[in-house]
Design an enzyme around this catalytic site. Structure first.
Site, PDB file in Angstrom:
ATOM      1  N   PHE A 190     -25.305  25.609 -25.044  1.00 28.90           N
ATOM      2  CA  PHE A 190     -25.722  24.349 -25.660  1.00 28.90           C
ATOM      3  C   PHE A 190     -27.240  24.194 -25.685  1.00 28.90           C
ATOM      4  O   PHE A 190     -27.755  23.079 -25.639  1.00 28.90           O
ATOM      5  CB  PHE A 190     -25.067  23.147 -24.966  1.00 28.90           C
ATOM      6  CG  PHE A 190     -23.591  23.051 -25.223  1.00 28.90           C
ATOM      7  CD1 PHE A 190     -23.104  22.358 -26.314  1.00 28.90           C
ATOM      8  CD2 PHE A 190     -22.688  23.690 -24.396  1.00 28.90           C
ATOM      9  CE1 PHE A 190     -21.748  22.277 -26.568  1.00 28.90           C
ATOM     10  CE2 PHE A 190     -21.329  23.632 -24.626  1.00 28.90           C
ATOM     11  CZ  PHE A 190     -20.855  22.924 -25.719  1.00 28.90           C
ATOM     12  N   GLY A 222     -22.365  16.420 -34.161  1.00 35.44           N
ATOM     13  CA  GLY A 222     -21.616  15.421 -34.916  1.00 35.44           C
ATOM     14  C   GLY A 222     -20.164  15.494 -34.508  1.00 35.44           C
ATOM     15  O   GLY A 222     -19.836  15.812 -33.377  1.00 35.44           O
ATOM     16  N   CYS A 255     -16.022  13.225 -31.727  1.00 31.17           N
ATOM     17  CA  CYS A 255     -16.009  12.972 -30.273  1.00 31.17           C
ATOM     18  C   CYS A 255     -17.375  12.592 -29.713  1.00 31.17           C
ATOM     19  O   CYS A 255     -17.575  11.447 -29.308  1.00 31.17           O
ATOM     20  CB  CYS A 255     -15.459  14.192 -29.537  1.00 31.17           C
ATOM     21  SG  CYS A 255     -13.680  14.440 -29.761  1.00 31.17           S
TER      22      CYS A 255
END
Length: 446
Positions: free
Chosen positions: A260, A268, A271
């Site tokens: 990440f 987007g 969730c």
């Protein structure tokens, strides 16, 4: 005798969970209030793209050739009440219109409809993402409405599915979290999840509030990590740094890790954006809003990335979009999905279109959903068709197909060889060697 399982709500989460429970050997009955969805699932078809899900359904849906017959679907609450020992609630919890808060109406409607048909002992298990404090309230609602009274228990078992990996994440989860009020609920859930537990999956038992917080806390952490590297990309843009090399260097620190840390146009989907906003709203209701004020900046950084890509595209076409053709590669919010909810790619495409650009979009799986959401954009059947005559090409969803594109072939059909990589996923050297002007976010000199 193994417990019989029902799944309330057969959307993305519910359909996957129902098929996975059948794969684990249980008799499963799925319920939805939309007859068309039930009819489709009964044929072994799914209304969304999720790798491996349709094949899993085909192995178990009753009536299909060669299936185990362990999985059926219905619209009857009475049938669900008679059939099930463990009832999983897998309905949607969207963001309220015009607010940050979570819309609990679907969960409340499911519990209100299910409770009156529970005439014998049962365990109701919430999997939907809800504001902390919801489970205790719903447990009281169940106790008041169910004919079996105290013999009906509630547990909370948050889902941690990644779109594109949902089948894998359900059958081989990295952890199972259950919030329970008593030993009976824990015992039943250990039986339901015996296979992954036996394979080494950690089984974390906690109270209702902690179980509810796990999902929103995890999503908030991931969103923070993504926005952090995108904030660093903003600094790199100003200081002529290289955010990819920066991410590589700090990712070697085991306390930080590499995942990440890919800078781009942000996150987007259905969730992360709505979950962090609902978390902020709930913190405010609890009187601890200051604890989560940092999430406002996380959200703000994320939304700025979309506007920055629009500005990079404007510069690339000479300062204005009127009369300029823009090709957008990607419509879904992530690869291996057809989900376009709050898609950064479509948001960028829509902004450019509203500012006068002639935008053509191509996506391997998300075209139909994108067309429904943005019918005024143009859509092409292939990447090559999308870039034909384009003055700038934007790479906005990191599909593997796009990494395999031929820069030379695409260069033969564009108006100008200019590519902006909004996901830092393409080989800059290959594109530049083919004569393209290549620019990636957070890498002004790379």
């Amino acid at each position: 005798m193994a417990p019989r399982i029902t799944v309330i709500g057969t959307g993305y989460l519910g359909a996957t969970h129902a098929a996975a429970m059948a794969e684990l050997g249980f008799e499963v009955l799925g319920l939805d209030v939309v007859p068309e969805k039930i009819e489709m699932l009964g044929r072994g078809k799914v209304p969304m793209f999720e790798p491996g899900l349709e094949e899993l359904l085909g192995r178990h849906v009753a009536g299909l050739e060669g299936s185990t017959g362990r999985l059926r679907f219905t619209t009857s609450w009475e049938e669900v009440g008679e059939f099930g020992d463990v009832h999983f609630i897998c309905v949607n919890t969207p963001q309220k219109h015009g607010e940050y808060a979570c819309d609990m109406s679907y969960v409340e409607a499911a519990v209100t409809a299910l409770a009156p048909v529970l005439h014998r002992p049962a365990l109701v298990v919430g999997k939907s993402t809800v504001p902390v404090g919801s489970a205790a309230r719903l447990a009281g609602l169940l106790a008041g409405l169910a004919p079996a009274g105290a013999d009906v228990e509630l547990a909370w078992n948050p889902e941690f599915l990644r779109e594109g990996f949902a089948v894998q994440d359900t059958l081989r989860p990295d952890r199972i979290v259950v919030g329970v009020a008593g030993e009976r609920g824990e015992k039943l859930l250990r039986e339901v999840y015996a296979t992954p537990i036996g394979a080494g999956t950690p089984f974390v038992v906690t109270d209702y509030p902690t179980a509810e917080l796990v999902k929103t806390a995890a999503n908030s952490f991931l969103a923070t990590k993504i926005s952090f590297i995108n904030a660093m990309a903003e600094v790199c843009e100003a200081a002529d740094g290289d955010v990819v090399k920066l991410a590589e260097a700090i990712g070697h620190d085991e306390r930080i890790g590499k995942k990440f840390l890919r800078a781009g146009i942000g996150f987007g989907g259905g969730c992360l954006p709505k979950d962090i906003r609902a978390f902020m709203a709930r913190a405010g209701e609890l009187g601890v809003d200051q604890a989560l004020t940092f999430l406002r900046e996380v959200d703000s950084i994320n939304m700025r990335r979309r506007g920055h890509m629009v500005e990079l595209a404007r510069e690339a076409v000479g300062g204005g979009f009127l009369g300029r053709r823009v090709a957008v590669l990607g419509a879904t919010f992530k690869p291996d999905s057809d989900d376009v909810r709050d898609s950064p790619a479509l948001n960028v495409a829509g902004q450019i279109h509203l500012q006068g650009g002639q935008v053509t979009v191509y996506d391997p799986k998300g075209m139909e959903n994108a067309r429904r959401l943005f019918p005024t954009l143009a859509y092409a059947p292939t990447a090559l068709d999308a870039v034909r005559g384009a003055h700038v090409v934007l790479h906005l969803t990191e599909w593997g197909e796009f990494r395999e594109l031929s820069p030379a072939e695409l260069g033969g059909v564009v108006a100008e060889r200019c590519l902006l990589d909004g996901r830092n996923a393409l080989d800059a050297r290959a594109w530049r060697e083919a004569g393209w002007t290549f620019r990636a976010m957070g890498r002004p000199q790379a």
